[in-house]
Design an enzyme around this catalytic site. Structure first.
Site, PDB file in Angstrom:
ATOM      1  N   LYS A  58       0.844  -1.209   0.000  1.00  0.00           N
ATOM      2  CA  LYS A  58       0.000   0.000   0.000  1.00  0.00           C
ATOM      3  C   LYS A  58       0.874   1.252   0.000  1.00  0.00           C
ATOM      4  O   LYS A  58       0.605   2.212  -0.720  1.00  0.00           O
ATOM      5  CB  LYS A  58      -0.931  -0.004   1.227  1.00  0.00           C
ATOM      6  CG  LYS A  58      -2.053  -1.037   1.119  1.00  0.00           C
ATOM      7  CD  LYS A  58      -2.849  -1.201   2.411  1.00  0.00           C
ATOM      8  CE  LYS A  58      -3.868  -2.337   2.263  1.00  0.00           C
ATOM      9  NZ  LYS A  58      -4.671  -2.578   3.457  1.00  0.00           N
ATOM     10  N   GLN A 102      -4.476  -1.303   9.670  1.00  0.00           N
ATOM     11  CA  GLN A 102      -4.454  -2.637   9.064  1.00  0.00           C
ATOM     12  C   GLN A 102      -5.049  -3.660  10.030  1.00  0.00           C
ATOM     13  O   GLN A 102      -4.701  -3.693  11.209  1.00  0.00           O
ATOM     14  CB  GLN A 102      -3.010  -3.012   8.678  1.00  0.00           C
ATOM     15  CG  GLN A 102      -2.888  -4.304   7.903  1.00  0.00           C
ATOM     16  CD  GLN A 102      -3.537  -4.269   6.521  1.00  0.00           C
ATOM     17  OE1 GLN A 102      -3.622  -3.218   5.882  1.00  0.00           O
ATOM     18  NE2 GLN A 102      -4.007  -5.402   6.054  1.00  0.00           N
ATOM     19  N   ASP A 125     -10.943   3.245   4.442  1.00  0.00           N
ATOM     20  CA  ASP A 125     -11.277   1.821   4.353  1.00  0.00           C
ATOM     21  C   ASP A 125     -12.793   1.605   4.350  1.00  0.00           C
ATOM     22  O   ASP A 125     -13.268   0.538   3.993  1.00  0.00           O
ATOM     23  CB  ASP A 125     -10.705   1.069   5.580  1.00  0.00           C
ATOM     24  CG  ASP A 125      -9.472   0.256   5.234  1.00  0.00           C
ATOM     25  OD1 ASP A 125      -9.340  -0.166   4.078  1.00  0.00           O
ATOM     26  OD2 ASP A 125      -8.640   0.050   6.140  1.00  0.00           O
TER      27      ASP A 125
HETATM   28  N1  GUN Z   1      -7.029  -6.635   6.277  1.00  0.00           N
HETATM   29  C1  GUN Z   1      -7.467  -7.369   5.234  1.00  0.00           C
HETATM   30  N2  GUN Z   1      -8.050  -6.568   4.322  1.00  0.00           N
HETATM   31  C2  GUN Z   1      -7.975  -5.322   4.790  1.00  0.00           C
HETATM   32  C3  GUN Z   1      -8.393  -4.046   4.294  1.00  0.00           C
HETATM   33  O1  GUN Z   1      -8.976  -3.912   3.214  1.00  0.00           O
HETATM   34  N3  GUN Z   1      -8.121  -2.991   5.094  1.00  0.00           N
HETATM   35  C4  GUN Z   1      -7.499  -3.111   6.286  1.00  0.00           C
HETATM   36  N4  GUN Z   1      -7.301  -2.015   7.000  1.00  0.00           N
HETATM   37  N5  GUN Z   1      -7.113  -4.263   6.773  1.00  0.00           N
HETATM   38  C5  GUN Z   1      -7.345  -5.352   6.028  1.00  0.00           C
END
Ligand code: GUN
Length: 290
Positions: A58, A102, A125
């Site tokens: 990311k 995350q 998110d």
């Molecule tokens: N863990 C697995 N998928 C995601 C996501 O799309 N965002 C976040 N913050 N954590 C995750």
């Protein structure tokens, strides 16, 4: 012997994400000309190797389009309070347009509280209750990245949604539930299946569009899929031999489907592209004074 031909069109998520990135770079430049550099704060707690890899991907993707990413890495020993204080600071920082925590978080952390503490206008998110609620009533403020990426892939391939039978396998808050809501908002007939569904095949066989996000390799076999269906595989599973596969028997199902996403290279790259999209959108709203 003649090799069997695959009949499905393979949806190239990597290429779609790349095309989006070019447009995103231009939008970031336009924002910078107005004195706004989009900023994304990425919070990683603990040392889950998969999470660390996702976060580093990311961060790299942010750099590629000119978004300033600010990493906050903390050991699993961080307390709830400390994490909430950090989020409070990021909420108040005008250089931060998006906040991503995350998941998963260590068990002693109150995930619901953490997600609800993120300012909804920075919740790129889309996990805050406010944004979830908006999605339920058909308003998309920050659509969750993975299902938003799936919608973009369907749109890119001009796949009609209205009135079609869609089956979503997996009912998670991150993928399955928001996916179903987004498809309902587009007037699809949606069924959600999950780990407790009995005789999964009786549902999947009806699907014009089948979205699978269950985390089980080879869950979906060719006999469970209608001929000509669109099959979207959200699964990412690492096999003991190190190979990464989805939830769909790609080789078998691609001979029956009309479209299919590969793993890797299908939905995965789109998830990150949509995170950038939401972050840029947030910075654009700020620049416009919303
Ligand atoms: N863990 C697995 N998928 C995601 C996501 O799309 N965002 C976040 N913050 N954590 C995750």
């Amino acid at each position: 012997m003649k090799a069997e031909q695959s009949t499905a069109k393979i949806i190239d998520g990597k290429a779609v994400a790349r095309a989006m990135r070019d447009k995103q770079r231009a939008r970031v430049e336009a924002l910078m000309a107005k004195g706004v550099t989009p900023g994304l704060a990425v919070v990683l707690v603990g040392d889950n190797p998969a999470s660390a890899l996702y976060v580093s991907n990311k961060v790299k993707a942010c750099e590629a389009v000119g978004i300033k990413s600010i990493s906050h890495r903390h050991p699993a020993t961080i307390t709830n309070e400390e994490l909430l204080v950090l989020i409070g600071k990021l909420n108040a920082d005008p250089n931060v347009h998006g906040i991503l925590v995350q998941l998963p978080l260590p068990p002693h952390i109150d995930m619901a509280k953490v997600l609800e503490t993120i300012a909804p206008e920075k919740d790129v998110d889309g996990f805050h209750l406010y944004n979830v609620g908006a999605l339920v009533v058909g308003r998309q403020i920050f659509p969750p990245c993975t299902p938003y990426g799936v919608m973009n892939l369907l749109e890119h391939e001009n796949i009609p949604i209205e009135g079609r039978n869609v089956v979503v396998v997996g009912a998670s808050n991150i993928v399955g539930k928001p996916m179903a809501l987004m498809l309902m908002a587009r007037d699809a007939t949606v069924a959600i299946c999950h780990a407790k569904t009995r005789d999964l095949a009786q549902f999947t066989i009806l699907a014009d569009i089948l979205v699978v996000a269950a985390g089980v390799p080879k869950l979906i076999l060719p006999q469970m899929v209608k001929t000509g269906a669109v099959v979207i595989d959200v699964g990412i599973n690492r096999l003991p031999n190190g190979k990464v596969v989805g939830d769909v028997d790609f080789e078998g199902v691609s001979k029956k489907a009309s479209y299919i996403t590969p793993v890797p290279g299908g939905v995965g790259p789109m998830t990150i592209a949509m995170l950038l999209e939401n972050t840029i959108q947030s910075a654009e709203r700020t620049a416009e004074g919303h």
